[in-house]
Design a protein around this motif. Sequence first.
Motif, mmCIF file in Angstrom:
data_model
loop_
_atom_site.group_PDB
_atom_site.id
_atom_site.type_symbol
_atom_site.label_atom_id
_atom_site.label_comp_id
_atom_site.label_asym_id
_atom_site.label_seq_id
_atom_site.Cartn_x
_atom_site.Cartn_y
_atom_site.Cartn_z
ATOM 1 N N THR A 210 0.835 -1.200 0.000
ATOM 2 C CA THR A 210 0.000 0.000 0.000
ATOM 3 C C THR A 210 0.870 1.250 0.000
ATOM 4 N N MET A 211 0.774 2.039 -1.065
ATOM 5 C CA MET A 211 1.464 3.318 -1.170
ATOM 6 C C MET A 211 0.508 4.411 -0.693
ATOM 7 N N SER A 212 1.000 5.370 0.071
ATOM 8 C CA SER A 212 0.087 6.369 0.630
ATOM 9 C C SER A 212 0.706 7.757 0.683
ATOM 10 N N LEU A 213 -0.169 8.738 0.553
ATOM 11 C CA LEU A 213 0.177 10.151 0.733
ATOM 12 C C LEU A 213 -0.781 10.737 1.761
ATOM 13 N N ASP A 214 -0.259 11.093 2.931
ATOM 14 C CA ASP A 214 -1.117 11.649 3.980
ATOM 15 C C ASP A 214 -1.768 12.953 3.543
ATOM 16 N N GLN A 215 -1.026 13.771 2.809
ATOM 17 C CA GLN A 215 -1.500 15.101 2.427
ATOM 18 C C GLN A 215 -2.368 15.101 1.190
ATOM 19 N N GLY A 216 -2.579 13.910 0.590
ATOM 20 C CA GLY A 216 -3.417 13.829 -0.593
ATOM 21 C C GLY A 216 -2.739 14.392 -1.829
ATOM 22 N N LEU A 217 -3.546 14.600 -2.864
ATOM 23 C CA LEU A 217 -3.075 15.165 -4.128
ATOM 24 C C LEU A 217 -3.966 16.348 -4.491
ATOM 25 N N PRO A 218 -3.758 17.483 -3.856
ATOM 26 C CA PRO A 218 -4.630 18.633 -4.114
ATOM 27 C C PRO A 218 -4.630 19.071 -5.573
ATOM 28 N N GLU A 219 -3.537 18.799 -6.308
ATOM 29 C CA GLU A 219 -3.484 19.175 -7.719
ATOM 30 C C GLU A 219 -4.495 18.369 -8.550
ATOM 31 N N LEU A 220 -4.962 17.246 -7.974
ATOM 32 C CA LEU A 220 -5.978 16.442 -8.634
ATOM 33 C C LEU A 220 -7.329 16.561 -7.951
ATOM 34 N N ALA A 251 3.660 0.424 2.833
ATOM 35 C CA ALA A 251 3.283 -0.384 3.991
ATOM 36 C C ALA A 251 2.743 -1.725 3.533
ATOM 37 N N ILE A 252 2.766 -2.696 4.450
ATOM 38 C CA ILE A 252 2.041 -3.953 4.288
ATOM 39 C C ILE A 252 1.055 -4.020 5.444
ATOM 40 N N HIS A 253 -0.230 -3.981 5.157
ATOM 41 C CA HIS A 253 -1.241 -4.000 6.210
ATOM 42 C C HIS A 253 -1.540 -5.428 6.656
ATOM 43 N N ARG A 254 -1.925 -5.549 7.913
ATOM 44 C CA ARG A 254 -2.190 -6.854 8.503
ATOM 45 C C ARG A 254 -3.210 -7.652 7.697
ATOM 46 N N ASP A 255 -4.256 -6.994 7.224
ATOM 47 C CA ASP A 255 -5.306 -7.734 6.518
ATOM 48 C C ASP A 255 -4.910 -8.137 5.099
ATOM 49 N N HIS A 256 -3.675 -7.815 4.704
ATOM 50 C CA HIS A 256 -3.164 -8.266 3.412
ATOM 51 C C HIS A 256 -2.162 -9.409 3.560
ATOM 52 N N VAL A 257 -2.044 -9.936 4.781
ATOM 53 C CA VAL A 257 -1.190 -11.101 5.041
ATOM 54 C C VAL A 257 -2.115 -12.267 5.389
ATOM 55 N N HIS A 258 -2.368 -13.141 4.408
ATOM 56 C CA HIS A 258 -3.350 -14.213 4.576
ATOM 57 C C HIS A 258 -2.707 -15.549 4.934
ATOM 58 N N GLU A 259 -1.444 -15.710 4.627
ATOM 59 C CA GLU A 259 -0.678 -16.896 5.010
ATOM 60 C C GLU A 259 0.780 -16.473 5.103
ATOM 61 N N ARG A 260 1.655 -17.420 5.457
ATOM 62 C CA ARG A 260 3.049 -17.024 5.639
ATOM 63 C C ARG A 260 3.578 -16.336 4.394
ATOM 64 N N ARG A 261 4.262 -15.231 4.620
ATOM 65 C CA ARG A 261 4.878 -14.472 3.541
ATOM 66 C C ARG A 261 6.306 -14.136 3.947
ATOM 67 N N VAL A 262 7.258 -14.391 3.068
ATOM 68 C CA VAL A 262 8.654 -14.019 3.293
ATOM 69 C C VAL A 262 9.091 -13.115 2.154
ATOM 70 N N CYS A 263 9.792 -12.042 2.484
ATOM 71 C CA CYS A 263 10.329 -11.162 1.445
ATOM 72 C C CYS A 263 11.789 -10.869 1.728
ATOM 73 N N SER A 264 12.529 -10.635 0.677
ATOM 74 C CA SER A 264 13.923 -10.190 0.775
ATOM 75 C C SER A 264 14.019 -8.826 0.131
ATOM 76 N N THR A 265 14.457 -7.836 0.902
ATOM 77 C CA THR A 265 14.615 -6.477 0.381
ATOM 78 C C THR A 265 16.095 -6.135 0.297
#
Length: 298
Positions: A210-220, A251-265
């Motif tokens: 989930t990508m987010s902008l707290d301040q929104g996009l006032p130009e849109l 972010a990765i939200h809790r409700d988007h983790v449905h089973e074990r997930r492993v990531c390498s960054t």
Amino acid sequence: MFTYVNVFATYTPTEEEEEGRCRMMAPESSDGVTSCACKGIRRCLKCEKLKGEGQLEANEPKIVHHLLYDPETGLAIQKDAKAMSFPFPGVFLQENFISEEEEKNLISTMDQDLWNESQSGRRKQDFGPKVNFKKRKVRVGGFSGLPALSQKLVLRMQQEPCLGGFQPVEQCNLDYHPQRGSAIDPHLDDSWLWGERLVTINMLSNTTLTMSLDQGLPELGLSEEVHVAVHLPRRSLVVLYGEARHRWKHAIHRDHVHERRVCSTYRELSAEFLPGGPQAELGTRLLNISLSFQGTPI
């Protein structure tokens, strides 16, 4: 169709979480739940049970504009009556970056090493230098390089057009599990030490970034918070750069983790640690260690 003006917002990057790299994790129970490592506002299902839900602060209802990222067109699309869309720069997604057999070998190898407890119900393995982000100090510490199995993956990454010359100096493995309430809060990665491109391999299950902008996009005309969902298929590669790296939190939200997930960054060095930068000598030393591919988690 709206035209999106590609201008960077001025921001102060949040500090990377300072977590103990050498803490040994207690054995995980059969249900995937271990003791809790959450601090401050961080939380997982374990600490919520201990503290009681009534003691946790309730989130105030707020208006959020939800959009979905389309990797084929590069657009963020709002599927409602307005049918709004705009270009969403700075995301590269490659499905099936690794094979099923590679995934199996990677997870098997990771699980032979200890997983350290991390915040928000995650477990963690670090391959990287010892860093104090508050004091902006870096030292080698116990860093012995990236793991051997990452060598061929890094070579494959470098074949992607957006990853030419990519030389990672850190790898972080994260383990998410729904029974621990695993998540990672919206944040911007440090940009003093880490460079332009953040590269992640998503394994074992599909999830949503989930990508987010707290301040929104006032130009849109979007004055409230904006969320753009980037679906990450199992075994895919995702790269964040440009505005998605520096302006939009991820972010990765809790409700988007449905089973074990492993990531390498994987993270590269910033210009300060590259040739011509004030800490180029240290950067060269760290890269020489990293790219030896002889590392063990620290």
